[in-house]
Write a protein that holds these residues in place. Structure first.
Motif, PDB file in Angstrom:
ATOM      1  N   TYR A  91       0.717  -1.199   0.003  1.00 12.28           N
ATOM      2  CA  TYR A  91       0.132  -0.040  -0.050  1.00 12.28           C
ATOM      3  C   TYR A  91       0.876   0.935   0.139  1.00 12.28           C
ATOM      4  CZ  TYR A  91       0.834  -1.239   4.961  1.00 12.28           C
ATOM      5  OH  TYR A  91       1.551  -1.388   5.944  1.00 12.28           O
ATOM      6  N   ALA A  92       2.107   1.240   0.265  1.00 12.98           N
ATOM      7  CA  ALA A  92       2.941   2.508   0.414  1.00 12.98           C
ATOM      8  C   ALA A  92       2.820   3.381  -0.937  1.00 12.98           C
ATOM      9  CB  ALA A  92       4.265   2.024   0.677  1.00 12.98           C
ATOM     10  N   GLU A  93       3.095   2.545  -2.020  1.00 10.54           N
ATOM     11  CA  GLU A  93       3.138   3.246  -3.218  1.00 10.54           C
ATOM     12  C   GLU A  93       1.670   3.968  -3.597  1.00 10.54           C
ATOM     13  OE1 GLU A  93       5.725   4.327  -5.540  1.00 10.54           O
ATOM     14  OE2 GLU A  93       6.653   4.177  -3.483  1.00 10.54           O
ATOM     15  N   SER A  94       0.814   3.144  -3.399  1.00  8.18           N
ATOM     16  CA  SER A  94      -0.722   3.209  -3.621  1.00  8.18           C
ATOM     17  C   SER A  94      -0.983   4.570  -2.918  1.00  8.18           C
ATOM     18  CB  SER A  94      -1.617   2.452  -3.482  1.00  8.18           C
ATOM     19  OG  SER A  94      -2.858   2.585  -3.724  1.00  8.18           O
ATOM     20  N   TRP A  95      -0.821   4.725  -1.713  1.00 10.81           N
ATOM     21  CA  TRP A  95      -0.879   5.741  -0.752  1.00 10.81           C
ATOM     22  C   TRP A  95      -0.286   7.242  -1.030  1.00 10.81           C
ATOM     23  CZ3 TRP A  95      -4.837   6.861   2.245  1.00 10.81           C
ATOM     24  CH2 TRP A  95      -4.665   7.896   2.940  1.00 10.81           C
ATOM     25  N   ARG A  96       1.019   6.896  -1.685  1.00  6.66           N
ATOM     26  CA  ARG A  96       1.643   8.205  -2.194  1.00  6.66           C
ATOM     27  C   ARG A  96       0.929   8.787  -3.385  1.00  6.66           C
ATOM     28  NH1 ARG A  96       5.902   9.141  -5.676  1.00  6.66           N
ATOM     29  NH2 ARG A  96       6.164   6.898  -6.196  1.00  6.66           N
ATOM     30  N   ALA A  97       0.164   7.971  -4.196  1.00  7.62           N
ATOM     31  CA  ALA A  97      -0.511   8.259  -5.304  1.00  7.62           C
ATOM     32  C   ALA A  97      -1.567   9.085  -5.029  1.00  7.62           C
ATOM     33  CB  ALA A  97      -0.729   7.041  -6.320  1.00  7.62           C
ATOM     34  N   LEU A  98      -2.483   8.497  -3.734  1.00  7.03           N
ATOM     35  CA  LEU A  98      -3.648   9.154  -3.395  1.00  7.03           C
ATOM     36  C   LEU A  98      -3.271  10.438  -2.708  1.00  7.03           C
ATOM     37  CD1 LEU A  98      -4.941   6.407  -3.753  1.00  7.03           C
ATOM     38  CD2 LEU A  98      -6.070   6.586  -1.536  1.00  7.03           C
ATOM     39  N   GLU A  99      -2.238  10.571  -1.992  1.00 12.02           N
ATOM     40  CA  GLU A  99      -1.669  11.861  -1.378  1.00 12.02           C
ATOM     41  C   GLU A  99      -1.255  12.704  -2.504  1.00 12.02           C
ATOM     42  OE1 GLU A  99       0.747  10.981   2.639  1.00 12.02           O
ATOM     43  OE2 GLU A  99       1.907  10.642   0.730  1.00 12.02           O
ATOM     44  N   ASP A 100      -1.047  12.532  -3.596  1.00 11.55           N
ATOM     45  CA  ASP A 100      -0.694  13.458  -4.724  1.00 11.55           C
ATOM     46  C   ASP A 100      -2.065  13.959  -5.371  1.00 11.55           C
ATOM     47  OD1 ASP A 100       2.001  13.518  -4.096  1.00 11.55           O
ATOM     48  OD2 ASP A 100       2.537  12.241  -5.798  1.00 11.55           O
ATOM     49  N   LEU A 101      -3.009  13.040  -5.469  1.00 12.90           N
ATOM     50  CA  LEU A 101      -4.157  13.286  -6.287  1.00 12.90           C
ATOM     51  C   LEU A 101      -5.047  14.001  -5.195  1.00 12.90           C
ATOM     52  CD1 LEU A 101      -5.135   9.527  -7.426  1.00 12.90           C
ATOM     53  CD2 LEU A 101      -4.761  11.712  -8.950  1.00 12.90           C
ATOM     54  N   TYR A 102      -4.933  14.038  -4.152  1.00 17.54           N
ATOM     55  CA  TYR A 102      -5.643  14.672  -2.727  1.00 17.54           C
ATOM     56  C   TYR A 102      -4.843  16.163  -2.955  1.00 17.54           C
ATOM     57  CZ  TYR A 102      -6.713  16.668   1.662  1.00 17.54           C
ATOM     58  OH  TYR A 102      -7.312  17.502   2.462  1.00 17.54           O
ATOM     59  N   THR A 103      -3.744  16.216  -2.856  1.00 21.26           N
ATOM     60  CA  THR A 103      -3.035  17.758  -2.830  1.00 21.26           C
ATOM     61  C   THR A 103      -3.113  18.297  -4.179  1.00 21.26           C
ATOM     62  OG1 THR A 103      -0.952  16.687  -3.425  1.00 21.26           O
ATOM     63  CG2 THR A 103      -1.417  16.926  -0.994  1.00 21.26           C
ATOM     64  N   ALA A 104      -3.569  17.603  -5.112  1.00 22.29           N
ATOM     65  CA  ALA A 104      -3.625  18.400  -6.563  1.00 22.29           C
ATOM     66  C   ALA A 104      -5.228  18.778  -6.487  1.00 22.29           C
ATOM     67  CB  ALA A 104      -3.443  17.162  -7.712  1.00 22.29           C
TER      68      ALA A 104
END
Length: 281
Positions: free
Chosen positions: A122-135
């Protein structure tokens, strides 16, 4: 505590989420549009789906129809979906999110979740979610089926704290340690299978409480969720059952009745154990 079907709770990022909603797990795509439309027409504002359910297109069509029939706007609704185990790399997660939006014909999701932790996936997936969220492409992000150990590991590197942990939760699986951990870290617990997939609808202990209030077992269990501060999303395919499930705001369980239900905990699951679940479909 919420006091009506459309009452909201505030997530840790300030976003308001309805405390009661509709889940569409195991609903065929062809039937989903009418079910979602019906739910919104009777007052539901939160709809929970997932990529693996195969009914995101139906959810989107139901939303479209309901906005016409009710005069509501998209921002009046709270729509959740989830990324599946097969798409937990960074690029796959971003692509999965875009595909979910496309299927539902929406510009954004209110909440996007990692469906299962898998085994260290889940680490890479969470990083993607964080970037989608901050965008600004998602209003809020969270997880499903994370045990305390998963959450502890995630929080070591997370830039954004999950707003939600959606887990199996019902009187026979009360997840006391997990619930306490989520409260301590300001993460909202959300219940799937709140009725134990029908396994508690004839339970005599709950039936005795239900008889006092002229309610069903399902209504008592869902009320117990609400009084425990747990967001809940029971599945309903019939309009009358949607109305019945939401008819839980005209009575209050006593402390003694809450304790009776609390004592039913068996740590018994009807779904997979997150510590072991890792299959890809």
């Amino acid at each position: 505590m919420i006091n009506s079907l459309q009452d909201t709770i505030k997530l840790n990022n300030g976003i308001e989420m309805p405390g009661f909603g509709l889940g569409v797990f195991q609903v065929e795509n062809d039937a989903t549009a009418e079910i979602v439309k019906n739910s919104i027409e009777v007052g539901y504002r939160s709809i929970d789906t997932a990529a693996i359910y195969g009914n995101e297109a139906g959810v989107g069509e139901g939303i479209k129809q309901a906005l016409v029939s009710t005069g509501l706007k998209r921002e009046d609704l709270f729509i959740t979906s989830k990324v599946w185990n097969a798409d937990l790399s960074y690029d796959e997660t971003v692509a999965a999110y875009e595909e979910s939006l496309q299927k539902m014909e929406l510009d954004y999701l209110d909440l996007y979740l990692i469906h299962w932790p898998g085994i260290n996936k889940y680490a890479e997936s969470w990083r993607a979610l964080e970037d989608l969220y901050t965008a600004g492409k998602i209003k809020a992000i969270g997880v499903c089926n994370f045990n305390v150990s998963h959450l502890q590991d995630l929080l070591k590197t997370a830039r954004v704290i999950p707003v939600i942990n959606q887990v199996e939760f019902h009187p026979h699986l009360q997840q006391e340690v997990l619930l306490a951990f989520c409260k301590e870290h300001n993460m909202q617990l959300e219940a799937w299978a709140p009725l134990m997939q029908g396994g508690l609808l004839e339970d005599p202990t709950i039936a005795k409480i239900a008889e006092k209030y002229g309610k069903s077992n399902a209504q008592v269990i869902l009320r117990w969720d609400i009084q425990n501060g747990v967001v809940t999303i029971p599945k309903s395919v019939r309009k009358e059952r949607m109305v019945q499930n939401a008819d839980i705001f005209d009575f209050i369980l006593t402390d003694e009745e809450l304790q009776v239900i609390n004592e039913m905990n068996l740590e018994k699951r009807v779904g997979p154990d997150p510590a072991e679940f890792d299959f890809v479909m």
